[in-house]
Scaffold this active site. Structure first.
Site, short mmCIF file in Angstrom:
data_model
loop_
_atom_site.label_atom_id
_atom_site.label_comp_id
_atom_site.label_asym_id
_atom_site.label_seq_id
_atom_site.Cartn_x
_atom_site.Cartn_y
_atom_site.Cartn_z
N HIS A 148 0.83 -1.22 0.00
CA HIS A 148 0.00 0.00 0.00
C HIS A 148 0.86 1.26 0.00
CE1 HIS A 148 0.40 1.03 4.36
NE2 HIS A 148 0.45 -0.27 4.54
N ASP A 150 -0.27 4.48 0.91
CA ASP A 150 -0.53 5.50 1.93
C ASP A 150 0.20 5.22 3.23
OD1 ASP A 150 -2.27 3.28 2.35
OD2 ASP A 150 -3.56 4.52 3.62
N ASP A 181 6.51 0.77 6.54
CA ASP A 181 5.07 0.56 6.43
C ASP A 181 4.49 1.54 5.43
OD1 ASP A 181 2.49 -0.31 6.83
OD2 ASP A 181 2.19 0.86 8.67
N GLU A 215 -5.03 1.84 2.69
CA GLU A 215 -4.98 0.71 3.64
C GLU A 215 -5.04 1.19 5.08
OE1 GLU A 215 -3.15 -2.18 6.41
OE2 GLU A 215 -2.46 -0.16 5.92
N GLU A 216 -4.40 2.34 5.35
CA GLU A 216 -4.35 2.84 6.73
C GLU A 216 -5.71 3.30 7.24
OE1 GLU A 216 -1.96 2.31 8.53
OE2 GLU A 216 -0.09 2.27 7.37
N ASP A 242 1.06 -10.37 1.16
CA ASP A 242 0.86 -8.97 1.54
C ASP A 242 1.85 -8.63 2.65
OD1 ASP A 242 -0.20 -6.43 1.68
OD2 ASP A 242 -2.12 -7.02 2.56
N HIS A 488 4.55 3.23 12.79
CA HIS A 488 3.53 4.20 13.20
C HIS A 488 4.03 5.11 14.32
CE1 HIS A 488 -0.35 2.19 11.46
NE2 HIS A 488 0.67 2.10 10.61
#
Length: 528
Positions: A148, A150, A181, A215-216, A242, A488
């Site tokens: 992903h 984003d 990520d 995705e987030e 994934d 994160h």
């Protein structure tokens, strides 16, 4: 008469002694057998090793050599991706200009991917990307690689060593939001395909690449729509790979060497709103309980009564059985015999938050709102609880447990959103996707021990369940002590070496997936 009584007592005593001796010897024999079984498993348990000794078809015919100039280019491409702030703030608020800029970056740095007759590209949901790479053998079921674009928000004032969208290189690490990520996978997959096409690669087995843009914030516009496109075309997949778990180096206590954990499932999730409504009043005349106190007491009961221990009822037991032979004593003794030590181990694991996530459904109060003025009794209080649901429980069972734990009709419970944990994908010696990923890993990193596990976070892959039975969540990002907290968090970073390894991993994985069938297992000849 007294003589007969005495004789009878002596006889009874002898019988009792014989019985006790027999019981003692039986117990001793049972303990001896138990000890032999336990020690035998301790020294012989090596799960799923058969295919490591098998004769694999060689499909990795294109060299993975990367020149110094190519290294400079692939790192420049990766840094350019990190500098684009493709942030998802919420489902209704995304940096769409950054997503458009990212689209232009991909087209510029991967010209072969976008111009090859083997690759069909389409934009889905305005900002997501679906690539179809055609294979020469239509009989082979295709697979799919996911990532992903984003990222979550990041602010330099939070304490970053380098600005979060600078891609600054410090001591061999590239700093920036998205480095682990998940832009390392976005760029790593496409960079690998670019190199393969550049070198004349024509896949035998076709495959798809799906790059979601939200995705987030649950992937409802990106991954969901990509899955719809594929489903409408009648696509069925051999396996999906994934993001998810990684290579853990020095993180699992007592383990000798790094472990590559492949997620074969992921925990379910629920967001629950708890609320209490009472009469508005003045703080000079407070009742015995107000809305804040009632709700606080309910939350306290939730925190003091965690969900039941379920270790061993999901794939987490297989994780430790696959790793057992790499643990130091006495942990090796315990991990090899979880059938005996399961209750003890689960009690030890629940003391650490990172390990407790494997033991049960976790409960986290994440928001609490109430009050408008210091001298006004609030009429309403609400809190939000986030739960990550263990595979052995259903969402409804969790909701019922919350209600019974709180046991207060004044507290209203409302499910905001949620879903059950995902089905467990296969990971035995006949599991094509799992074994291809494992083989690629061991060829690149022979020092690594590979094990199935459960992903405690959620990924876009859950939206693709109708397309395949086997979904795996892994990328070869190396995480060492202190690194998981960067995801994160602040100072997210990726080493230069590790990014190159990620590119090479996908470069090899794509070629290895061209085999027609897995080789026969040699477990019987080599396991011990």
């Amino acid at each position: 008469y007294l003589y007969r009584c005495k004789t009878s007592l002596n006889t009874n005593r002898k019988i009792i002694i014989r019985l006790l001796t027999l019981v003692g010897l039986s117990l001793l024999l049972v303990l001896l057998i138990l000890f032999i079984v336990v020690m035998s498993r301790t020294f012989t348990l090596k799960e799923n090793l058969g295919l490591q000794f098998a004769q694999w078809e060689n499909t990795t015919i294109i060299s993975a050599d990367i020149s110094k100039q190519q290294r400079e280019v692939l790192l420049a491409n990766f840094k350019a991706a990190i500098r684009i702030p493709s942030v998802s703030f919420s489902q209704t608020h995304q940096n769409t200009s950054a997503l458009r800029e990212f689209d232009q970056l991909l087209r510029r740095v991967f010209p072969n991917v976008f111009s090859s007759s083997l690759v069909k590209h389409e934009v889905v949901g305005n900002y997501s990307h679906l690539f179809t790479v055609l294979g020469t053998d239509p009989e082979l079921v295709p697979y799919m690689l996911l990532a992903h674009i984003d990222v979550v928000p990041a602010n330099e004032v939070d304490g970053w060593e380098a600005p979060p969208f600078s891609a600054k290189e410090l001591n061999g690490f590239i700093y920036g939001r998205g480095t682990i990520d998940n832009k390392q996978c976005v760029m790593g997959i496409l960079q690998a395909v670019e190199y393969l096409l550049e070198r004349g690669y024509v896949p035998r087995r076709g495959f798809y690449i799906g790059l979601g843009h939200d995705e987030e914030v649950y992937g409802y516009n990106g991954a969901v729509n990509i899955a719809k496109v594929l489903k409408s075309g009648g696509v069925k997949l051999q396996y999906i790979l994934d993001e998810g778990l990684a290579v853990m180096d020095g993180i699992i206590t007592g383990l000798n060497g790094p472990a590559a954990l492949i997620g074969v499932s992921e925990k379910g999730q629920a967001t629950v709103k708890l609320s209490v409504s009472t009469r508005l009043g003045h703080s000079s005349m407070p009742p015995k309980e107000n809305s804040i106190g009632i709700l606080a007491a309910a939350i306290t009961r939730l925190e003091e009564s965690p969900m039941p221990r379920l270790f061993g009822y999901g794939p987490e037991q297989s994780t430790f059985e696959h790793l057992a032979h790499k643990f130091q004593f006495p942990l090796r003794f315990m991990m090899s015999n979880l059938w005996l030590f399961n209750p003890l181990l689960s009690r030890v694991m629940e003391r650490r938050p990172d390990m407790n996530a494997f033991v049960r459904t976790t409960t986290a109060v994440t928001m609490f709102n109430s009050g408008v003025k210091v001298n006004v009794l609030p009429s309403h209080a609400e809190a939000f609880v986030n739960l990550r649901i263990h595979p052995a429980q259903t969402l409804q069972e969790v909701l019922d447990l919350i209600k019974s734990t709180i046991s207060d009709n004044r507290v209203k419970l409302e499910l905001v959103d949620g879903f059950d944990s995902l089905p467990i994908s296969s990971y035995d010696e006949q599991s094509f996707g799992y074994q291809i990923i494992k083989k690629t890993l061991l060829d690149m990193f022979p020092q690594v021990t590979v094990a199935p596990s459960i992903c405690i976070g959620n990924t876009d892959s859950r939206h693709y369940m109708d397309l395949t039975q086997d979904i795996y969540r892994f990328n070869p990002t190396w995480l060492r002590p202190g690194e998981p907290e960067r995801i994160h968090g602040i100072n997210e970073r990726m080493s230069v070496q590790n990014y190159e390894e990620i590119v090479l991993f996908y470069f090899q994985l794509i070629q290895k997936s061209d085999i027609r069938i897995l080789p026969p297992s040699h477990t019987g000849q080599h396991e011990l």
